[in-house]
Structure formats: structure tokens, C-alpha cells
Write an enzyme that holds these catalytic residues in place. Structure first.
Site, PDB file in Angstrom:
ATOM      1  N   SER A  59      -0.761 -16.009  17.846  1.00 36.57           N
ATOM      2  CA  SER A  59      -2.185 -15.876  17.541  1.00 36.57           C
ATOM      3  C   SER A  59      -3.044 -15.504  18.739  1.00 36.57           C
ATOM      4  O   SER A  59      -4.253 -15.338  18.604  1.00 36.57           O
ATOM      5  CB  SER A  59      -2.698 -17.161  16.909  1.00 36.57           C
ATOM      6  OG  SER A  59      -2.172 -17.262  15.606  1.00 36.57           O
ATOM      7  N   LYS A  62      -4.876 -12.526  17.924  1.00 30.65           N
ATOM      8  CA  LYS A  62      -6.083 -12.718  17.110  1.00 30.65           C
ATOM      9  C   LYS A  62      -7.274 -13.111  17.979  1.00 30.65           C
ATOM     10  O   LYS A  62      -8.406 -12.713  17.715  1.00 30.65           O
ATOM     11  CB  LYS A  62      -5.825 -13.732  16.017  1.00 30.65           C
ATOM     12  CG  LYS A  62      -4.844 -13.209  14.971  1.00 30.65           C
ATOM     13  CD  LYS A  62      -4.614 -14.226  13.888  1.00 30.65           C
ATOM     14  CE  LYS A  62      -3.616 -13.716  12.887  1.00 30.65           C
ATOM     15  NZ  LYS A  62      -2.223 -13.878  13.307  1.00 30.65           N
ATOM     16  N   SER A 121      -5.739 -18.297  10.526  1.00 28.39           N
ATOM     17  CA  SER A 121      -4.910 -17.286  11.190  1.00 28.39           C
ATOM     18  C   SER A 121      -4.477 -16.179  10.228  1.00 28.39           C
ATOM     19  O   SER A 121      -3.312 -15.794  10.185  1.00 28.39           O
ATOM     20  CB  SER A 121      -3.696 -17.946  11.841  1.00 28.39           C
ATOM     21  OG  SER A 121      -3.089 -17.063  12.756  1.00 28.39           O
TER      22      SER A 121
END
Length: 135
Positions: A59, A62, A121
Site C-alpha cells: 500500500s 497508494k 485500500s
């Protein structure tokens, strides 16, 4: 400026996770197999454990995507339409943690997509925002 924002994001994430994990009795809940902590001003390695180990960014991508979104989109209430090509990539390769997954043609604000990307997520939200900024 980018370093400060990145550091703040990491600290906020850790501040939210560590007390919860400790309170729930998970004091040893995460044992990374490879770690490296470097002082960015000197380049000195402060701590390392299996520094040559291979890890996937997970992640972290992200978080970097959200940083780019904040740099390029000033109006978080801007409406974005979900793209078919983007969803086919996400569903085939990464899957989404959103339930249900975004639908082609669905219209959401940048703010809603950021929430979907950062909280559960959602890869579909990340891909939709990335297409909005980068094409």
C-alpha cells in the site's frame, strides 16, 4: 515539502496502528523479515535487519498515489467517472478490497475515491484516481 508530507503520513499511520495493536494484546503482531532505517540527512544506517531481503511495496504505492492526487487536483469535490479499462486491470490483477467493487461509469468525487483508496485500500479507487491525473 514532499519529505515532510511523506513522513507525516507514515507517522499518522503508525500512531493509529500501534496503540490499537498494543491495547488488543498484539504487542508482537508484526514482525517484518526485512527492515532498514536510514537517516535521510546523513545517509547513515540507523538500524537494519536482513537489508538485502526482497519486499513488495504493497500500500505504499497508494500513499504515493494520494500524494500525487493532492499535488495535481485542488478540488476534492471534482466528479470522476470510473473507467472500464482501469477496472479490468484491477479485477484481473490486483482485486479490490472494496465491497462491492466500483462499477464502470459510476461517478464519484475525488474525496470519495481517496477514502476508498486509503481506508480499505481499494485498488480500483487508486487506479481510477491515477487515470484521472496521469491519463
Amino acid at each position: 515539502m514532499k519529505k515532510i508530507v511523506s513522513l507525516c503520513l507514515v507517522l499518522v499511520l503508525l500512531a493509529g496502528i500501534v496503540p490499537w495493536a498494543h491495547a488488543a494484546g498484539y504487542s508482537n503482531w508484526y514482525q517484518p523479515e526485512t527492515v532498514m532505517l536510514i537517516d535521510p540527512s546523513t545517509g547513515h544506517v540507523l538500524y537494519s535487519k536482513n537489508p538485502d531481503g526482497k519486499v513488495f511495496p504493497a500500500s505504499t504505492t497508494k500513499l504515493l498515489t494520494s500524494l500525487l492526487i493532492f499535488e495535481h487536483i485542488k478540488d476534492l469535490d471534482q466528479v470522476v467517472t470510473v473507467d472500464e479499462e482501469c477496472l479490468s486491470i484491477v479485477s484481473e490483477t490486483y482485486d479490490s478490497t472494496l465491497e462491492p467493487m466500483l462499477q464502470v461509469g459510476e461517478q464519484l468525487t475525488v474525496r470519495q475515491l481517496l477514502y476508498g483508496m486509503l481506508l480499505p485500500s481499494g485498488s480500483d479507487c487508486a487506479c481510477t484516481l491515477a487515470v484521472q491525473v496521469g491519463g
